[in-house]
Write a protein that holds these residues in place. Sequence first.
Motif, PDB file in Angstrom:
ATOM      1  N   ALA A  42       1.021  -1.009   0.211  1.00 54.52           N
ATOM      2  CA  ALA A  42      -0.258   0.043  -0.020  1.00 54.52           C
ATOM      3  C   ALA A  42       0.828   1.338  -0.238  1.00 54.52           C
ATOM      4  O   ALA A  42       0.099   2.139  -0.606  1.00 54.52           O
ATOM      5  CB  ALA A  42      -1.330   0.160   1.196  1.00 54.52           C
ATOM      6  N   TYR A  43       2.212   0.977   0.762  1.00 58.41           N
ATOM      7  CA  TYR A  43       2.953   2.320   0.775  1.00 58.41           C
ATOM      8  C   TYR A  43       3.416   2.177  -0.814  1.00 58.41           C
ATOM      9  O   TYR A  43       4.168   3.983  -0.755  1.00 58.41           O
ATOM     10  CB  TYR A  43       3.807   1.987   2.079  1.00 58.41           C
ATOM     11  CG  TYR A  43       2.883   2.877   3.236  1.00 58.41           C
ATOM     12  CD1 TYR A  43       2.317   4.128   3.971  1.00 58.41           C
ATOM     13  CD2 TYR A  43       2.880   1.402   3.836  1.00 58.41           C
ATOM     14  CE1 TYR A  43       2.081   4.230   4.394  1.00 58.41           C
ATOM     15  CE2 TYR A  43       2.033   2.066   5.168  1.00 58.41           C
ATOM     16  CZ  TYR A  43       1.844   3.287   5.249  1.00 58.41           C
ATOM     17  OH  TYR A  43       0.911   3.371   6.294  1.00 58.41           O
ATOM     18  N   GLU A  44       3.730   1.617  -1.047  1.00 62.34           N
ATOM     19  CA  GLU A  44       4.431   1.557  -2.622  1.00 62.34           C
ATOM     20  C   GLU A  44       4.334   2.551  -3.836  1.00 62.34           C
ATOM     21  O   GLU A  44       3.868   3.248  -4.025  1.00 62.34           O
ATOM     22  CB  GLU A  44       4.992   0.007  -3.294  1.00 62.34           C
ATOM     23  CG  GLU A  44       6.250  -0.623  -2.893  1.00 62.34           C
ATOM     24  CD  GLU A  44       6.304  -1.582  -2.681  1.00 62.34           C
ATOM     25  OE1 GLU A  44       5.101  -2.040  -4.272  1.00 62.34           O
ATOM     26  OE2 GLU A  44       6.894  -2.945  -2.270  1.00 62.34           O
ATOM     27  N   THR A  45       2.347   2.261  -3.710  1.00 59.53           N
ATOM     28  CA  THR A  45       1.656   2.479  -4.232  1.00 59.53           C
ATOM     29  C   THR A  45       1.268   4.050  -4.065  1.00 59.53           C
ATOM     30  O   THR A  45       1.533   5.234  -4.922  1.00 59.53           O
ATOM     31  CB  THR A  45      -0.015   2.016  -4.315  1.00 59.53           C
ATOM     32  OG1 THR A  45      -0.024   1.246  -4.238  1.00 59.53           O
ATOM     33  CG2 THR A  45      -1.420   3.131  -4.490  1.00 59.53           C
ATOM     34  N   LEU A  46       0.941   4.567  -2.483  1.00 51.50           N
ATOM     35  CA  LEU A  46       1.398   5.448  -1.750  1.00 51.50           C
ATOM     36  C   LEU A  46       2.938   6.686  -2.565  1.00 51.50           C
ATOM     37  O   LEU A  46       2.661   7.650  -3.159  1.00 51.50           O
ATOM     38  CB  LEU A  46       1.692   5.942  -0.723  1.00 51.50           C
ATOM     39  CG  LEU A  46      -0.223   6.007  -0.055  1.00 51.50           C
ATOM     40  CD1 LEU A  46      -0.342   5.634   1.587  1.00 51.50           C
ATOM     41  CD2 LEU A  46      -1.052   6.950  -0.918  1.00 51.50           C
ATOM     42  N   LEU A  47       3.731   6.056  -2.305  1.00 50.91           N
ATOM     43  CA  LEU A  47       5.167   6.389  -3.167  1.00 50.91           C
ATOM     44  C   LEU A  47       5.029   6.716  -4.926  1.00 50.91           C
ATOM     45  O   LEU A  47       5.220   7.973  -4.885  1.00 50.91           O
ATOM     46  CB  LEU A  47       5.997   5.600  -2.694  1.00 50.91           C
ATOM     47  CG  LEU A  47       7.019   5.256  -1.560  1.00 50.91           C
ATOM     48  CD1 LEU A  47       7.612   4.429  -1.451  1.00 50.91           C
ATOM     49  CD2 LEU A  47       7.455   7.236  -1.076  1.00 50.91           C
ATOM     50  N   LEU A  48       4.542   6.308  -5.535  1.00 52.11           N
ATOM     51  CA  LEU A  48       4.101   6.637  -7.155  1.00 52.11           C
ATOM     52  C   LEU A  48       3.321   7.260  -7.211  1.00 52.11           C
ATOM     53  O   LEU A  48       3.062   8.306  -8.584  1.00 52.11           O
ATOM     54  CB  LEU A  48       3.392   4.888  -7.696  1.00 52.11           C
ATOM     55  CG  LEU A  48       4.495   3.817  -7.582  1.00 52.11           C
ATOM     56  CD1 LEU A  48       3.414   2.194  -8.568  1.00 52.11           C
ATOM     57  CD2 LEU A  48       5.474   4.013  -8.901  1.00 52.11           C
ATOM     58  N   ASP A  49       1.837   7.757  -6.124  1.00 49.37           N
ATOM     59  CA  ASP A  49       1.256   8.370  -6.427  1.00 49.37           C
ATOM     60  C   ASP A  49       1.980   9.567  -5.928  1.00 49.37           C
ATOM     61  O   ASP A  49       1.799  10.891  -7.302  1.00 49.37           O
ATOM     62  CB  ASP A  49       0.019   8.637  -5.193  1.00 49.37           C
ATOM     63  CG  ASP A  49      -1.036   7.886  -6.506  1.00 49.37           C
ATOM     64  OD1 ASP A  49      -0.562   7.082  -6.981  1.00 49.37           O
ATOM     65  OD2 ASP A  49      -1.643   7.122  -5.098  1.00 49.37           O
ATOM     66  N   ILE A  50       3.164  10.044  -4.897  1.00 47.44           N
ATOM     67  CA  ILE A  50       3.672  11.411  -4.669  1.00 47.44           C
ATOM     68  C   ILE A  50       4.357  11.732  -6.443  1.00 47.44           C
ATOM     69  O   ILE A  50       4.698  12.744  -6.549  1.00 47.44           O
ATOM     70  CB  ILE A  50       4.372  10.964  -3.774  1.00 47.44           C
ATOM     71  CG1 ILE A  50       3.998  10.834  -2.081  1.00 47.44           C
ATOM     72  CG2 ILE A  50       5.431  11.890  -3.791  1.00 47.44           C
ATOM     73  CD1 ILE A  50       4.333  10.407  -1.287  1.00 47.44           C
ATOM     74  N   LEU A  51       5.326  10.651  -6.619  1.00 46.52           N
ATOM     75  CA  LEU A  51       6.258  10.832  -7.583  1.00 46.52           C
ATOM     76  C   LEU A  51       5.134  11.647  -8.980  1.00 46.52           C
ATOM     77  O   LEU A  51       5.613  12.370  -9.581  1.00 46.52           O
ATOM     78  CB  LEU A  51       6.651   9.838  -7.794  1.00 46.52           C
ATOM     79  CG  LEU A  51       7.529   9.385  -6.908  1.00 46.52           C
ATOM     80  CD1 LEU A  51       8.050   8.119  -7.573  1.00 46.52           C
ATOM     81  CD2 LEU A  51       9.212  10.610  -7.063  1.00 46.52           C
ATOM     82  N   ALA A  52       3.995  10.424  -9.018  1.00 44.84           N
ATOM     83  CA  ALA A  52       2.929  11.458  -9.900  1.00 44.84           C
ATOM     84  C   ALA A  52       2.533  12.364  -9.807  1.00 44.84           C
ATOM     85  O   ALA A  52       1.465  13.455 -10.775  1.00 44.84           O
ATOM     86  CB  ALA A  52       2.126  10.173 -10.171  1.00 44.84           C
ATOM     87  N   GLY A  53       2.246  12.851  -8.736  1.00 45.77           N
ATOM     88  CA  GLY A  53       1.893  14.598  -8.478  1.00 45.77           C
ATOM     89  C   GLY A  53       0.807  13.886  -8.368  1.00 45.77           C
ATOM     90  O   GLY A  53       0.089  15.064  -8.007  1.00 45.77           O
TER      91      GLY A  53
END
Length: 108
Positions: A42-53
Amino acid sequence: MAPTSEREGCLFVLLGATGDLMRRKLLPALFQLAENNQLPAAYETLLLDILAGDQTLFVHADETETSWRLYAPLLNRDAPPHPYPAGSWGPAEADSLLAGSGTKWSNR
């Protein structure tokens, strides 16, 4: 509830980390956990969201401030906790909340 895998057993909460703190400390720590295969999916998904803005899954500052304004008085009350078994309908003291209101609670 047991974790679905060993990787799912880790939990941490991020509260309002932005700007320099996030860039210099938080994100590097998260990426290190990801590299070491210690970050829950779930945190991997959040990290990807952060990178994508993409901020869809994040709470905005005004929501956090409103929540604290609502909940702080409840947290600061001198009211005792009322424990109850998991899976039950809650503590018996909850029934007293409706007493005198003309309303009944249904445990169906």
